[in-house]
Design a protein around this motif. Structure first.
Motif, PDB file in Angstrom:
ATOM      1  N   ARG A 238      28.573  41.955 -58.966  1.00 22.90           N
ATOM      2  CA  ARG A 238      27.217  42.535 -58.871  1.00 22.90           C
ATOM      3  C   ARG A 238      26.178  41.432 -58.969  1.00 22.90           C
ATOM      4  O   ARG A 238      26.045  40.793 -60.004  1.00 22.90           O
ATOM      5  CB  ARG A 238      26.995  43.542 -60.004  1.00 22.90           C
ATOM      6  N   SER A 239      25.410  41.241 -57.886  1.00 22.23           N
ATOM      7  CA  SER A 239      24.455  40.131 -57.874  1.00 22.23           C
ATOM      8  C   SER A 239      23.204  40.454 -58.689  1.00 22.23           C
ATOM      9  O   SER A 239      22.412  39.579 -58.984  1.00 22.23           O
ATOM     10  CB  SER A 239      24.073  39.771 -56.443  1.00 22.23           C
ATOM     11  N   ASP A 240      23.034  41.731 -59.077  1.00 19.37           N
ATOM     12  CA  ASP A 240      21.867  42.058 -59.903  1.00 19.37           C
ATOM     13  C   ASP A 240      22.151  41.750 -61.362  1.00 19.37           C
ATOM     14  O   ASP A 240      21.261  41.783 -62.197  1.00 19.37           O
ATOM     15  CB  ASP A 240      21.467  43.533 -59.731  1.00 19.37           C
ATOM     16  N   ILE A 241      23.411  41.440 -61.683  1.00 19.10           N
ATOM     17  CA  ILE A 241      23.756  41.185 -63.082  1.00 19.10           C
ATOM     18  C   ILE A 241      24.259  39.754 -63.269  1.00 19.10           C
ATOM     19  O   ILE A 241      23.989  39.120 -64.283  1.00 19.10           O
ATOM     20  CB  ILE A 241      24.817  42.201 -63.554  1.00 19.10           C
ATOM     21  N   TYR A 242      24.959  39.241 -62.260  1.00 17.70           N
ATOM     22  CA  TYR A 242      25.552  37.910 -62.374  1.00 17.70           C
ATOM     23  C   TYR A 242      24.636  36.813 -61.860  1.00 17.70           C
ATOM     24  O   TYR A 242      24.029  36.945 -60.809  1.00 17.70           O
ATOM     25  CB  TYR A 242      26.790  37.842 -61.485  1.00 17.70           C
ATOM     26  N   ASP A 243      24.577  35.701 -62.584  1.00 16.71           N
ATOM     27  CA  ASP A 243      23.993  34.464 -62.061  1.00 16.71           C
ATOM     28  C   ASP A 243      25.071  33.415 -62.193  1.00 16.71           C
ATOM     29  O   ASP A 243      25.606  33.214 -63.282  1.00 16.71           O
ATOM     30  CB  ASP A 243      22.816  34.009 -62.935  1.00 16.71           C
ATOM     31  N   PHE A 244      25.421  32.768 -61.107  1.00 15.27           N
ATOM     32  CA  PHE A 244      26.392  31.677 -61.201  1.00 15.27           C
ATOM     33  C   PHE A 244      25.601  30.378 -61.246  1.00 15.27           C
ATOM     34  O   PHE A 244      24.796  30.097 -60.370  1.00 15.27           O
ATOM     35  CB  PHE A 244      27.354  31.720 -60.015  1.00 15.27           C
ATOM     36  N   VAL A 245      25.781  29.615 -62.316  1.00 15.24           N
ATOM     37  CA  VAL A 245      24.948  28.441 -62.547  1.00 15.24           C
ATOM     38  C   VAL A 245      25.778  27.170 -62.404  1.00 15.24           C
ATOM     39  O   VAL A 245      26.827  27.029 -63.027  1.00 15.24           O
ATOM     40  CB  VAL A 245      24.347  28.493 -63.973  1.00 15.24           C
ATOM     41  N   ALA A 246      25.307  26.246 -61.565  1.00 14.14           N
ATOM     42  CA  ALA A 246      26.017  24.976 -61.389  1.00 14.14           C
ATOM     43  C   ALA A 246      25.162  23.840 -61.930  1.00 14.14           C
ATOM     44  O   ALA A 246      23.955  23.805 -61.712  1.00 14.14           O
ATOM     45  CB  ALA A 246      26.292  24.735 -59.911  1.00 14.14           C
ATOM     46  N   GLU A 247      25.793  22.953 -62.688  1.00 13.84           N
ATOM     47  CA  GLU A 247      25.060  21.785 -63.203  1.00 13.84           C
ATOM     48  C   GLU A 247      25.310  20.611 -62.257  1.00 13.84           C
ATOM     49  O   GLU A 247      26.438  20.368 -61.855  1.00 13.84           O
ATOM     50  CB  GLU A 247      25.592  21.451 -64.597  1.00 13.84           C
ATOM     51  N   LEU A 248      24.246  19.924 -61.899  1.00 14.04           N
ATOM     52  CA  LEU A 248      24.377  18.805 -60.957  1.00 14.04           C
ATOM     53  C   LEU A 248      23.974  17.513 -61.630  1.00 14.04           C
ATOM     54  O   LEU A 248      23.038  17.471 -62.420  1.00 14.04           O
ATOM     55  CB  LEU A 248      23.443  19.044 -59.738  1.00 14.04           C
ATOM     56  N   ARG A 249      24.690  16.445 -61.338  1.00 12.78           N
ATOM     57  CA  ARG A 249      24.346  15.130 -61.907  1.00 12.78           C
ATOM     58  C   ARG A 249      24.186  14.115 -60.799  1.00 12.78           C
ATOM     59  O   ARG A 249      24.982  14.065 -59.861  1.00 12.78           O
ATOM     60  CB  ARG A 249      25.468  14.639 -62.833  1.00 12.78           C
ATOM     61  N   LEU A 250      23.165  13.307 -60.942  1.00  9.95           N
ATOM     62  CA  LEU A 250      22.905  12.273 -59.949  1.00  9.95           C
ATOM     63  C   LEU A 250      24.068  11.290 -59.926  1.00  9.95           C
ATOM     64  O   LEU A 250      24.526  10.832 -60.972  1.00  9.95           O
ATOM     65  CB  LEU A 250      21.613  11.523 -60.325  1.00  9.95           C
ATOM     66  N   GLY A 251      24.569  11.001 -58.750  1.00  8.06           N
ATOM     67  CA  GLY A 251      25.585   9.972 -58.630  1.00  8.06           C
ATOM     68  C   GLY A 251      27.002  10.462 -58.815  1.00  8.06           C
ATOM     69  O   GLY A 251      27.932   9.738 -58.489  1.00  8.06           O
ATOM     70  N   ALA A 252      27.170  11.679 -59.321  1.00  7.72           N
ATOM     71  CA  ALA A 252      28.551  12.176 -59.509  1.00  7.72           C
ATOM     72  C   ALA A 252      29.099  12.577 -58.149  1.00  7.72           C
ATOM     73  O   ALA A 252      28.371  13.101 -57.315  1.00  7.72           O
ATOM     74  CB  ALA A 252      28.543  13.364 -60.447  1.00  7.72           C
ATOM     75  N   SER A 253      30.382  12.313 -57.912  1.00  6.96           N
ATOM     76  CA  SER A 253      30.912  12.697 -56.601  1.00  6.96           C
ATOM     77  C   SER A 253      32.124  13.602 -56.780  1.00  6.96           C
ATOM     78  O   SER A 253      32.683  13.685 -57.848  1.00  6.96           O
ATOM     79  CB  SER A 253      31.298  11.488 -55.802  1.00  6.96           C
TER      80      SER A 253
END
Ligand code: 16G
Length: 253
Positions: A238-253
């Motif tokens: 359910r997209s009204d309840i779920y948020d999928f959160v991604a953490e991004l780091r500069l330079g990480a591959s």
């Protein structure tokens, strides 16, 4: 009040030959609530008044309203009337930690449960054969579940595993990952593909959402430390309840 009434007038929602009136009224109110035109905690006019404004019978109003109550977007408060239910708090799920549905809900203090829709050994589809690297003639173990948190249907999941990893799908009662952990075959890495899709009528019915509602589809392929793929799960969340959160780091591959 005038503006408010316009929302319920037949011009706003009724089209000839577009299906039964209660269904059209239901879809219209459902969309108005989702769009915030009927904000949380706002009160619907009483049944008789609403029937007059909408130019329909009280039975039609009752059918549309009870469907919205069943969907969990309206609530009847005793002696006070029918109100738009305040939105539920959203669930944030990290995209970097490899957790199970049961783990996520446990972390949030929610009680998870599942309704098993189907379990067993089947002939694999071409997608399953490729994702799990199955050999010709090999069968696949499948578990199909409707997943709840605190009794709210949040997701539909179709999980497929090789039969040597899950010889008896019947043992999956609550958590698939708990079963895998106990057997020493829990995955340690996964790749997920996320897309927005619209619900089919059958899936909408199970999730208690209107047909065509937008949900997130996530395909997870999970691997053992050896690199062997052992789980392919397609889930609708359910997209009204779920948020999928991604953490991004500069330079990480
Ligand atoms: C999560 C996984 C799913 C996995 C399930 C196991 C996502 C997008 N998907 O829902 O792939 O099969 O957890 O949960 O996170 P369980 O151990 O509670 O059965």
């Amino acid at each position: 009040m005038e503006g408010e009434q316009a929302l319920y007038r037949p011009e706003a929602w009724f089209r000839a030959a577009r299906g039964p009136r209660y269904e059209q009224l239901y879809r219209h109110l459902s969309a108005a609530i989702a769009a915030g035109e009927l904000p949380p905690d706002s009160r619907l006019p009483p049944e008789r008044e609403l029937a007059l404004i909408a130019d329909v019978s009280r039975v039609t109003v009752r059918k549309a309203v009870s469907q919205l109550v069943e969907d969990g977007v309206l609530e009847q408060r005793r002696g006070a009337g029918t109100f738009v239910k305040p939105p539920r708090s959203r669930i944030e799920q990290s995209l970097s930690a490899l957790l199970s549905f049961t783990d996520y809900m446990r972390q949030r203090g929610k009680t998870s449960s599942s309704r098993i829709l189907r379990r067993g050994l089947f002939l694999p589809t071409p997608d399953e054969t490729i994702a799990l690297g199955l050999s010709a003639g090999e069968r696949v173990a499948r578990v199909e579940r409707l997943r709840f948190a605190d009794d709210i249907a949040l997701a539909l999941e179709w999980s497929s595993l090789p039969t040597d990893v899950l010889p008896d799908p019947e043992v999956v009662e609550t958590s698939l990952y708990d079963v895998l952990r106990a057997a020493g075959t829990a995955p340690t890495r996964a790749v997920q593909r996320i897309a927005a899709v619209n619900l089919t009528a059958a899936d909408a019915k199970l999730l208690l959402l209107p047909e065509g509602a937008a949900v997130l589809r996530i395909d997870r392929t999970a691997y053992l430390p050896s690199g062997r793929p052992i789980e392919f799960t397609r889930g609708l969340y359910r997209s009204d309840i779920y948020d999928f959160v991604a953490e991004l780091r500069l330079g990480a591959s």
